[in-house]
Design a protein around this motif. Structure first.
Motif, PDB file in Angstrom:
ATOM      1  N   LYS A 128      72.988 -31.322  28.692  1.00 53.14           N
ATOM      2  CA  LYS A 128      73.072 -32.574  28.798  1.00 53.14           C
ATOM      3  C   LYS A 128      73.858 -32.912  27.629  1.00 53.14           C
ATOM      4  O   LYS A 128      73.550 -33.011  26.853  1.00 53.14           O
ATOM      5  CB  LYS A 128      71.837 -33.248  28.879  1.00 53.14           C
ATOM      6  N   ILE A 129      75.251 -33.463  28.493  1.00 53.51           N
ATOM      7  CA  ILE A 129      75.998 -33.824  27.485  1.00 53.51           C
ATOM      8  C   ILE A 129      75.749 -35.533  26.207  1.00 53.51           C
ATOM      9  O   ILE A 129      75.575 -35.961  26.953  1.00 53.51           O
ATOM     10  CB  ILE A 129      76.874 -34.343  27.483  1.00 53.51           C
ATOM     11  N   ASP A 130      75.726 -35.244  25.456  1.00 55.58           N
ATOM     12  CA  ASP A 130      75.577 -36.585  24.004  1.00 55.58           C
ATOM     13  C   ASP A 130      76.494 -37.248  24.346  1.00 55.58           C
ATOM     14  O   ASP A 130      77.717 -37.221  24.132  1.00 55.58           O
ATOM     15  CB  ASP A 130      74.963 -36.374  22.886  1.00 55.58           C
ATOM     16  N   LYS A 131      76.373 -38.262  25.163  1.00 56.98           N
ATOM     17  CA  LYS A 131      77.659 -39.734  24.644  1.00 56.98           C
ATOM     18  C   LYS A 131      78.938 -39.448  25.399  1.00 56.98           C
ATOM     19  O   LYS A 131      80.509 -39.055  24.205  1.00 56.98           O
ATOM     20  CB  LYS A 131      77.558 -40.495  23.340  1.00 56.98           C
ATOM     21  N   ASP A 132      79.501 -38.654  26.214  1.00 54.07           N
ATOM     22  CA  ASP A 132      80.398 -38.073  26.708  1.00 54.07           C
ATOM     23  C   ASP A 132      81.710 -37.001  25.457  1.00 54.07           C
ATOM     24  O   ASP A 132      82.725 -36.567  25.443  1.00 54.07           O
ATOM     25  CB  ASP A 132      81.388 -38.888  26.946  1.00 54.07           C
ATOM     26  N   SER A 133      80.738 -36.741  24.983  1.00 51.59           N
ATOM     27  CA  SER A 133      80.953 -35.244  23.709  1.00 51.59           C
ATOM     28  C   SER A 133      80.177 -34.027  24.368  1.00 51.59           C
ATOM     29  O   SER A 133      78.809 -34.062  24.713  1.00 51.59           O
ATOM     30  CB  SER A 133      80.874 -35.719  22.698  1.00 51.59           C
ATOM     31  N   TRP A 134      80.831 -33.089  23.722  1.00 52.24           N
ATOM     32  CA  TRP A 134      80.047 -31.705  23.904  1.00 52.24           C
ATOM     33  C   TRP A 134      80.011 -31.466  22.473  1.00 52.24           C
ATOM     34  O   TRP A 134      80.643 -30.727  20.971  1.00 52.24           O
ATOM     35  CB  TRP A 134      81.133 -30.064  24.256  1.00 52.24           C
ATOM     36  N   SER A 135      78.685 -31.865  22.186  1.00 52.67           N
ATOM     37  CA  SER A 135      78.450 -31.895  20.365  1.00 52.67           C
ATOM     38  C   SER A 135      78.080 -30.050  19.912  1.00 52.67           C
ATOM     39  O   SER A 135      77.440 -29.261  20.849  1.00 52.67           O
ATOM     40  CB  SER A 135      77.062 -32.949  20.053  1.00 52.67           C
ATOM     41  N   LEU A 136      78.205 -30.000  18.377  1.00 52.26           N
ATOM     42  CA  LEU A 136      77.834 -28.574  18.029  1.00 52.26           C
ATOM     43  C   LEU A 136      76.174 -28.563  18.437  1.00 52.26           C
ATOM     44  O   LEU A 136      75.864 -27.528  18.960  1.00 52.26           O
ATOM     45  CB  LEU A 136      77.748 -28.526  16.434  1.00 52.26           C
ATOM     46  N   GLY A 137      75.544 -29.854  18.228  1.00 52.09           N
ATOM     47  CA  GLY A 137      74.072 -29.480  19.136  1.00 52.09           C
ATOM     48  C   GLY A 137      73.600 -28.656  20.507  1.00 52.09           C
ATOM     49  O   GLY A 137      73.174 -27.992  20.830  1.00 52.09           O
ATOM     50  N   LYS A 138      74.231 -29.116  21.122  1.00 55.68           N
ATOM     51  CA  LYS A 138      74.386 -28.880  22.636  1.00 55.68           C
ATOM     52  C   LYS A 138      74.783 -27.539  22.670  1.00 55.68           C
ATOM     53  O   LYS A 138      74.607 -27.028  23.489  1.00 55.68           O
ATOM     54  CB  LYS A 138      74.975 -30.113  23.288  1.00 55.68           C
ATOM     55  N   GLN A 139      76.311 -27.403  21.781  1.00 54.97           N
ATOM     56  CA  GLN A 139      76.741 -26.137  21.967  1.00 54.97           C
ATOM     57  C   GLN A 139      75.657 -24.894  21.830  1.00 54.97           C
ATOM     58  O   GLN A 139      75.334 -23.716  22.547  1.00 54.97           O
ATOM     59  CB  GLN A 139      77.780 -25.881  21.144  1.00 54.97           C
ATOM     60  N   GLN A 140      74.592 -25.515  20.518  1.00 53.46           N
ATOM     61  CA  GLN A 140      73.656 -24.271  20.500  1.00 53.46           C
ATOM     62  C   GLN A 140      72.466 -24.100  21.658  1.00 53.46           C
ATOM     63  O   GLN A 140      71.754 -23.065  21.551  1.00 53.46           O
ATOM     64  CB  GLN A 140      72.930 -25.049  18.988  1.00 53.46           C
ATOM     65  N   GLN A 141      72.888 -24.604  22.531  1.00 57.35           N
ATOM     66  CA  GLN A 141      72.107 -24.373  23.481  1.00 57.35           C
ATOM     67  C   GLN A 141      72.224 -23.791  24.626  1.00 57.35           C
ATOM     68  O   GLN A 141      71.378 -23.550  25.942  1.00 57.35           O
ATOM     69  CB  GLN A 141      71.423 -26.140  24.116  1.00 57.35           C
ATOM     70  N   ILE A 142      73.320 -23.232  24.585  1.00 57.35           N
ATOM     71  CA  ILE A 142      74.237 -22.347  25.468  1.00 57.35           C
ATOM     72  C   ILE A 142      73.231 -21.090  25.992  1.00 57.35           C
ATOM     73  O   ILE A 142      73.131 -20.872  26.948  1.00 57.35           O
ATOM     74  CB  ILE A 142      75.323 -21.886  25.146  1.00 57.35           C
ATOM     75  N   PRO A 143      72.440 -20.275  24.704  1.00 64.49           N
ATOM     76  CA  PRO A 143      71.522 -19.667  25.791  1.00 64.49           C
ATOM     77  C   PRO A 143      70.435 -20.069  26.259  1.00 64.49           C
ATOM     78  O   PRO A 143      70.388 -19.184  27.441  1.00 64.49           O
ATOM     79  CB  PRO A 143      71.135 -18.704  24.506  1.00 64.49           C
ATOM     80  N   LYS A 144      69.554 -21.234  26.445  1.00 66.09           N
ATOM     81  CA  LYS A 144      68.847 -22.087  26.594  1.00 66.09           C
ATOM     82  C   LYS A 144      68.910 -22.294  28.239  1.00 66.09           C
ATOM     83  O   LYS A 144      68.383 -21.906  29.108  1.00 66.09           O
ATOM     84  CB  LYS A 144      67.996 -22.366  26.103  1.00 66.09           C
ATOM     85  N   VAL A 145      70.604 -22.474  28.679  1.00 68.10           N
ATOM     86  CA  VAL A 145      71.099 -22.963  29.548  1.00 68.10           C
ATOM     87  C   VAL A 145      71.472 -21.371  30.217  1.00 68.10           C
ATOM     88  O   VAL A 145      71.373 -21.986  31.852  1.00 68.10           O
ATOM     89  CB  VAL A 145      72.747 -23.383  29.470  1.00 68.10           C
ATOM     90  N   LEU A 146      72.224 -20.692  29.749  1.00 66.11           N
ATOM     91  CA  LEU A 146      72.691 -19.292  30.370  1.00 66.11           C
ATOM     92  C   LEU A 146      70.928 -18.988  30.875  1.00 66.11           C
ATOM     93  O   LEU A 146      70.762 -18.028  32.271  1.00 66.11           O
ATOM     94  CB  LEU A 146      72.709 -18.339  29.899  1.00 66.11           C
TER      95      LEU A 146
END
Length: 140
Positions: free
Chosen positions: A84-102
């Motif tokens: 889930k993207i926060d406020k139309d941006s790809w934040s560093l926090g969300k980038q850290q979630q990539i292993p969980k998404v994959l």
């Protein structure tokens, strides 16, 4: 209809042919990317992915906390929750979630194929045979 034993052998061969010991993958990565020192963050992320993938597959196979819910829908929900993207941006926090998404994406791939094999061989999902479970390649 394909014989259950034949399908099992085909899946076992696929898993054997696509799996490398992680130490071999690490050596190949280091050789192509400037040495082992620069790769520690990559392997930390790989370990996060692998842990999440295994956790999600186990939840779906053992149907813990799913009740009568659809395991594939659960995996899609997990991927969306972590992407889930926060406020139309790809934040560093969300980038850290990539292993969980994959982890969720590859778990979906494994569980979907597993269920297709169970259904095509008229096996109930109550009798879980993990040999029908495709596994992602370590390099992926």
């Amino acid at each position: 209809e394909t014989s259950s034993a034949f399908v099992q052998i085909t899946i076992a061969e696929f898993n054997q042919n696509t799996q490398r010991d992680i130490s071999v993958v690490k050596k190949l990565y280091a050789a192509r990317n400037g040495g082992a020192d620069s790769a520690s963050a990559v392997w930390n992320k790989y370990q996060e992915f692998d842990n999440e993938y295994k956790r999600l597959v186990n939840v779906c196979l053992e149907r813990r906390s799913l009740g009568n819910g659809d395991p594939l829908a659960y995996l899609v929900q997990e991927a969306k929750k972590n992407a889930k993207i926060d406020k139309d941006s790809w934040s560093l926090g969300k980038q850290q979630q990539i292993p969980k998404v994959l982890g969720a994406v590859f778990a979906w791939w494994s569980i979907n194929f597993f269920h297709e094999q169970q259904d095509s061989n008229n096996n109930t999902r109550e009798h879980v045979d993990h040999s029908y479970l495709l596994r992602p390649n370590n390099a992926q």
